[in-house]
Design a protein around this motif. Structure first.
Motif, PDB file in Angstrom:
ATOM      1  N   GLY A   1       0.809  -1.208   0.000  1.00 34.01           N
ATOM      2  CA  GLY A   1       0.000   0.000   0.000  1.00 34.01           C
ATOM      3  C   GLY A   1       0.841   1.257   0.000  1.00 34.01           C
ATOM      4  N   ALA A   2       0.192   2.373  -0.324  1.00 33.67           N
ATOM      5  CA  ALA A   2       0.900   3.636  -0.489  1.00 33.67           C
ATOM      6  C   ALA A   2       1.594   4.130   0.779  1.00 33.67           C
ATOM      7  N   PRO A   3       0.968   4.092   1.962  1.00 40.25           N
ATOM      8  CA  PRO A   3       1.677   4.590   3.151  1.00 40.25           C
ATOM      9  C   PRO A   3       2.980   3.836   3.430  1.00 40.25           C
ATOM     10  N   ASP A   4       2.945   2.508   3.284  1.00 41.52           N
ATOM     11  CA  ASP A   4       4.140   1.707   3.573  1.00 41.52           C
ATOM     12  C   ASP A   4       5.270   1.986   2.586  1.00 41.52           C
ATOM     13  N   ILE A   5       4.937   2.116   1.305  1.00 45.80           N
ATOM     14  CA  ILE A   5       5.998   2.336   0.334  1.00 45.80           C
ATOM     15  C   ILE A   5       6.589   3.731   0.493  1.00 45.80           C
ATOM     16  N   LEU A   6       5.783   4.689   0.951  1.00 46.50           N
ATOM     17  CA  LEU A   6       6.315   6.025   1.222  1.00 46.50           C
ATOM     18  C   LEU A   6       7.238   6.017   2.442  1.00 46.50           C
ATOM     19  N   ALA A   7       6.924   5.189   3.423  1.00 46.87           N
ATOM     20  CA  ALA A   7       7.834   5.044   4.567  1.00 46.87           C
ATOM     21  C   ALA A   7       9.169   4.466   4.111  1.00 46.87           C
ATOM     22  N   SER A   8       9.119   3.485   3.202  1.00 44.79           N
ATOM     23  CA  SER A   8      10.350   2.937   2.634  1.00 44.79           C
ATOM     24  C   SER A   8      11.101   4.001   1.834  1.00 44.79           C
ATOM     25  N   LEU A   9      10.354   4.827   1.111  1.00 44.53           N
ATOM     26  CA  LEU A   9      10.967   5.898   0.326  1.00 44.53           C
ATOM     27  C   LEU A   9      11.770   6.851   1.207  1.00 44.53           C
ATOM     28  N   LEU A  10      11.236   7.189   2.354  1.00 48.41           N
ATOM     29  CA  LEU A  10      11.968   8.071   3.267  1.00 48.41           C
ATOM     30  C   LEU A  10      13.319   7.479   3.641  1.00 48.41           C
TER      31      LEU A  10
END
Length: 339
Positions: free
Chosen positions: A215-224
């Motif tokens: 999902g989008a929230p998790d992949i954005l956390a990885s992006l950080l």
């Protein structure tokens, strides 16, 4: 080797990659268990329509219909002796669409995992993996692909083998990993370590990042984590469109165009240079993402808390909370076909 990604980034700043392949092909009539790669020959007009609709929605990069194009994956459909022709045709179809776009659209050759485990966990050697990927990438290059787009990897060794194959064939390459297991890849790779996967190879990637996942929230956390580890890198994020939910026997994704638009804004603020959608991302979603990208000015770098507040809760722990991670209960088989 020419590098179209850097050239287009210099012009546009941030690039929009396309959305889901599998989800949209299922909507066009692909049966569960059927190999999408065979449609490159039996239904090329449908593959061309897929690419055209993503170009019309504003994609700067379109991925060929070749995710399962290695001999190992095609063997499941008795097509292991057709690797070159199916991959070449995949690239030719995308190339034809890109060439008539009236603007620069990059054709990226999609290269997914073989489905085999490398030694010592499995029987496949590193050299055998390089050979299989080289066969696929040669077909993609011959059909007009400009980039080897290595994606949805979980094992660093397999990603490195695919990268070595791209170098052997003479294509620049990117690679993305699916951080779908407690914030890490299934084989334990943490997002912050993505940049070292191909250390020692004679040519580095033109982009690295994450795709698929939970999902989008998790992949954005990885992006950080990825952009903090190497701020100057060209980092790719291609997240799923919301959360997969079973409706009877079918999987549907919960993300709205509005959610995916805000995902784009957060991705830009987090330092991503190439942003797209994976499973569940339709042409409508991508059009909303294009509009968001064109109208957004990079803002303050978000925190994980900001991400959760704006687009919803994490489904997993973050990598620094998880150690080596554990399997999630989310459906994995459907997500392994890049959308």
């Amino acid at each position: 080797m020419t590098n179209p990604i850097d050239a287009l980034l210099e012009k546009k700043g941030v690039l929009l990659a396309d959305g889901a392949t599998g989800t949209n092909l299922f909507n066009m009539g692909l049966a569960s268990g059927e190999a999408p790669e065979l449609w490159n020959e039996t239904a090329p007009e449908k593959i061309a329509t897929l690419h055209q609709k993503f170009v019309d929605a504003g994609a700067d990069i379109i991925l060929t219909n070749s995710f399962g194009g290695t001999r190992h994956r095609l063997k499941l459909h008795h097509a292991q002796d057709r690797v070159h022709e199916l991959n070449k045709r995949a690239a030719e179809i995308a190339r034809e669409v890109a060439d008539k776009a009236g603007r620069k659209v990059i054709v990226a050759g999609s290269v997914g995992p073989t489905g085999e485990l490398l030694e010592p966990l499995g029987a496949m050697t590193y050299e055998e993996a390089v050979d299989a990927f080289s066969e696929q990438i040669k077909g993609l290059k011959d059909g007009g692909a400009e980039i080897a787009w290595i994606e949805t990897m979980s094992a660093p060794g397999e990603a490195k083998a695919a990268a070595q194959a791209a170098i052997n064939v003479g294509l620049p390459y990117t690679y993305t990993v699916s951080f779908d297991t407690a914030g890490r890849s299934m084989m334990g790779l943490a997002p912050k370590d993505i940049h070292g996967v191909v250390e020692g190879l004679p040519q580095g990637p033109v982009g690295v990042g994450a795709n698929c996942g939970v999902g989008a929230p998790d992949i954005l956390a990885s992006l950080l984590d990825m952009t903090e580890a190497k701020p100057e890198a060209t980092v790719i994020v291609k997240g799923n469109c919301g959360i997969p939910e079973f409706h009877g026997t079918e999987i549907h994704y919960s993300g709205t165009p509005e959610l995916m638009a805000d995902y784009v804004r957060l991705a830009v603020d987090s330092g991503a240079k190439i942003i797209g959608g994976c499973c569940g991302t339709s042409f409508e979603h991508l059009a909303a993402m294009r509009q968001a990208l064109d109208t957004h000015h990079k803002g303050t770098r978000p925190t994980v808390s900001t991400i959760v507040e704006r687009i919803g809760p994490l489904r997993n722990k973050t990598a620094d909370q998880s150690g080596s991670g554990a399997e999630t209960s989310e459906p994995r088989r459907e997500r392994r076909r890049r959308g």
